[in-house]
Design a protein around this motif. Structure first.
Motif, PDB file in Angstrom:
ATOM      1  N   ASP A   1       0.808  -1.218   0.000  1.00 15.60           N
ATOM      2  CA  ASP A   1       0.000   0.000   0.000  1.00 15.60           C
ATOM      3  C   ASP A   1       0.842   1.269   0.000  1.00 15.60           C
ATOM      4  OD1 ASP A   1       0.957  -0.248   2.572  1.00 15.60           O
ATOM      5  OD2 ASP A   1      -0.973   0.135   3.560  1.00 15.60           O
TER       6      ASP A   1
ATOM      7  N   ASP B   1       2.884   2.736   2.118  1.00 13.18           N
ATOM      8  CA  ASP B   1       2.939   3.616   3.283  1.00 13.18           C
ATOM      9  C   ASP B   1       4.255   3.513   4.046  1.00 13.18           C
ATOM     10  OD1 ASP B   1       2.716   1.155   4.503  1.00 13.18           O
ATOM     11  OD2 ASP B   1       1.030   1.712   5.810  1.00 13.18           O
TER      12      ASP B   1
ATOM     13  N   ASP C   1       4.269  -5.202   4.363  1.00 16.22           N
ATOM     14  CA  ASP C   1       3.068  -6.023   4.462  1.00 16.22           C
ATOM     15  C   ASP C   1       3.419  -7.477   4.127  1.00 16.22           C
ATOM     16  OD1 ASP C   1       1.577  -3.507   4.729  1.00 16.22           O
ATOM     17  OD2 ASP C   1       1.958  -3.292   2.581  1.00 16.22           O
TER      18      ASP C   1
ATOM     19  N   ASN D   1      -0.088  -3.922   6.798  1.00 19.38           N
ATOM     20  CA  ASN D   1       0.494  -3.590   8.095  1.00 19.38           C
ATOM     21  C   ASN D   1       0.121  -2.147   8.471  1.00 19.38           C
ATOM     22  OD1 ASN D   1       2.089  -3.269  10.355  1.00 19.38           O
ATOM     23  ND2 ASN D   1       3.973  -3.952   9.381  1.00 19.38           N
ATOM     24  N   ARG D   2      -0.667  -2.018   9.538  1.00 15.82           N
ATOM     25  CA  ARG D   2      -1.053  -0.693  10.039  1.00 15.82           C
ATOM     26  C   ARG D   2      -0.518  -0.465  11.442  1.00 15.82           C
ATOM     27  NH1 ARG D   2      -7.439  -0.357   9.047  1.00 15.82           N
ATOM     28  NH2 ARG D   2      -7.350  -1.812  10.815  1.00 15.82           N
TER      29      ARG D   2
ATOM     30  N   ARG E   1       5.421   0.800   5.448  1.00 16.46           N
ATOM     31  CA  ARG E   1       5.411  -0.396   6.291  1.00 16.46           C
ATOM     32  C   ARG E   1       5.424  -1.639   5.407  1.00 16.46           C
ATOM     33  NH1 ARG E   1       1.335   2.994   8.383  1.00 16.46           N
ATOM     34  NH2 ARG E   1       1.632   3.663  10.565  1.00 16.46           N
TER      35      ARG E   1
END
Length: 386
Positions: A359, A361, A365, A381-382, A363
């Motif tokens: 995504d 960002d 995933d 991954n958030r 991070r």
């Protein structure tokens, strides 16, 4: 070596996050731990199950179209297909595009094999005992080249530049015999088998790293049947020193390597599926391994990857649990000691796991190939970053 062209079908409309999920909306997942009651995890993942046209057995992640977004490629040994999922950079993917390939594509890896800057796809076919390359011509178009005979029952494939010529070579594991075939690349994507390394019976996917810190890539070889791991050291020209294995649990499957303790040397992480454990082997910097940690992981730990899950600069570990239908996250303390498992449910029978920032960002995933159903699970991954 024969070659035939496969032209990708017209690109379908990109799917939305909701559209690529099998069962309704994406599922927010607050990772569950096996700690004492009352403890919570700071790991937070968004689960999405991408519907596939057939059962994915293996997968890899790479930027196939050079748009800066991570894509996925899967192999289905029953349907005899390779599928490509182009990432849109926000965690969603285009509808999978599927290519018919020689029978029993059991494992694959994505890398640039012909030096044109595009990531190609190399895969092994088990029953004909060969490997082939889907060469990437850009714009979603691939052509199939091969096959190249390798013998035995090829079961795994990994890549790295073993002879230092700037091109990606291959290491192919033989499930029915005690060897790992090294296939050197002439730079144009034409390979020849240069040697076969002893690896015990039932060789799993090789781990590629500079284990002895001399500037060239060595190979770690795991024997599924004998329960051993060995590091074969590269002399820099793609010729390897054959070394004896050491005990590595019962039926160790797809291992990984990474510098867990920050000393500059890559450790070896092996899922022992027969004992329900993950084994961590310390590397002394000369490619000599010592078992340092044994971490219980109930059920069937199958495939491991190393990645920084929480952005703290330490390498954490993720392990796919094949019969438990879940992924374990093992957080690194920073000194190489891993926390008890943090569990995240995925699709049925995750056989392989891959890492990428799907995504965009920053991070990392995860994605799993779910062998018992037509799906790939994406774990966005958030988690809070340190």
């Amino acid at each position: 070596m024969s070659s035939r062209r496969i032209v990708r079908a017209p690109t379908p409309l990109a799917t939305s996050l909701a559209a690529i999920v099998l069962f309704g909306l994406p599922i927010p997942v607050l990772a569950q731990t096996n700690h004492d009651a009352g403890e919570t995890s700071r790991f937070d993942f968004l689960r999405m199950d991408v519907e596939m046209p057939s059962r994915p057995y293996n997968l890899d992640a790479a930027d196939l179209d050079r748009d800066g977004h991570w894509d996925l490629v899967t192999a289905d040994q029953v349907a005899n297909t390779v599928s490509v999922l182009m990432g849109l950079g926000d965690g969603s993917f285009e509808t999978p595009v599927t290519f018919d390939v020689p029978e029993n594509p059991e494992a694959l890896v994505a890398a640039d094999f012909d030096g044109d800057g595009d990531a190609d796809i190399a895969f092994v076919s088990a029953v004909p005992a060969n490997f082939s390359i889907l060469f990437n011509e850009g714009g979603g178009e691939f052509h199939l080249s091969g096959p190249t005979a390798v013998g035995g029952r090829p079961h795994s494939i990994a890549t790295g530049d073993f002879d230092g010529d700037g091109s990606n070579d291959l290491a192919i594991g033989n499930l029915s015999g005690p060897d790992l075939a090294i296939a050197l690349n002439d730079g144009s994507g034409v390979f020849h088998i240069s040697e076969r390394l002893s690896g015990g019976a039932g060789v799993e996917r090789a781990m590629i790293s500079d284990f002895d810190s001399d500037g060239d890539l060595d190979v770690g070889v795991t024997s599924l049947t004998d329960g051993e791991v060995a590091i074969h050291r590269n002399d820099g020209s793609g010729v390897f020193e054959r070394r004896d294995g050491i005990p590595a649990g019962t039926r160790p499957h797809i291992g990984a390597s990474g510098d867990l303790d920050g000393d500059g040397d890559d450790e070896v992480i092996l899922p022992s599926s027969g004992t329900g454990e993950v084994l961590i082997f310390e590397n002394d910097g000369r490619a000599d391994l010592t078992l340092q940690w044994t971490i219980p992981l109930p059920e069937t730990p199958w495939a491991a990857v190393v990645f920084d899950a929480d952005g703290d600069g330490d390498q954490d570990v993720a392990v796919a649990d094949y019969s438990g239908h879940r992924v374990a996250i093992l957080e690194n303390s920073g000194a190489g000691e891993l926390s008890p498992a943090i569990w995240i449910e995925v699709g049925q029978q995750p056989h392989q796991i891959a890492v990428g920032d799907f995504d965009g960002d920053g991070r990392l995933d995860l994605a799993t190939a779910n062998d018992a159903e037509n799906s790939v699970t994406i774990l966005i991954n958030r988690s809070d970053r340190d």
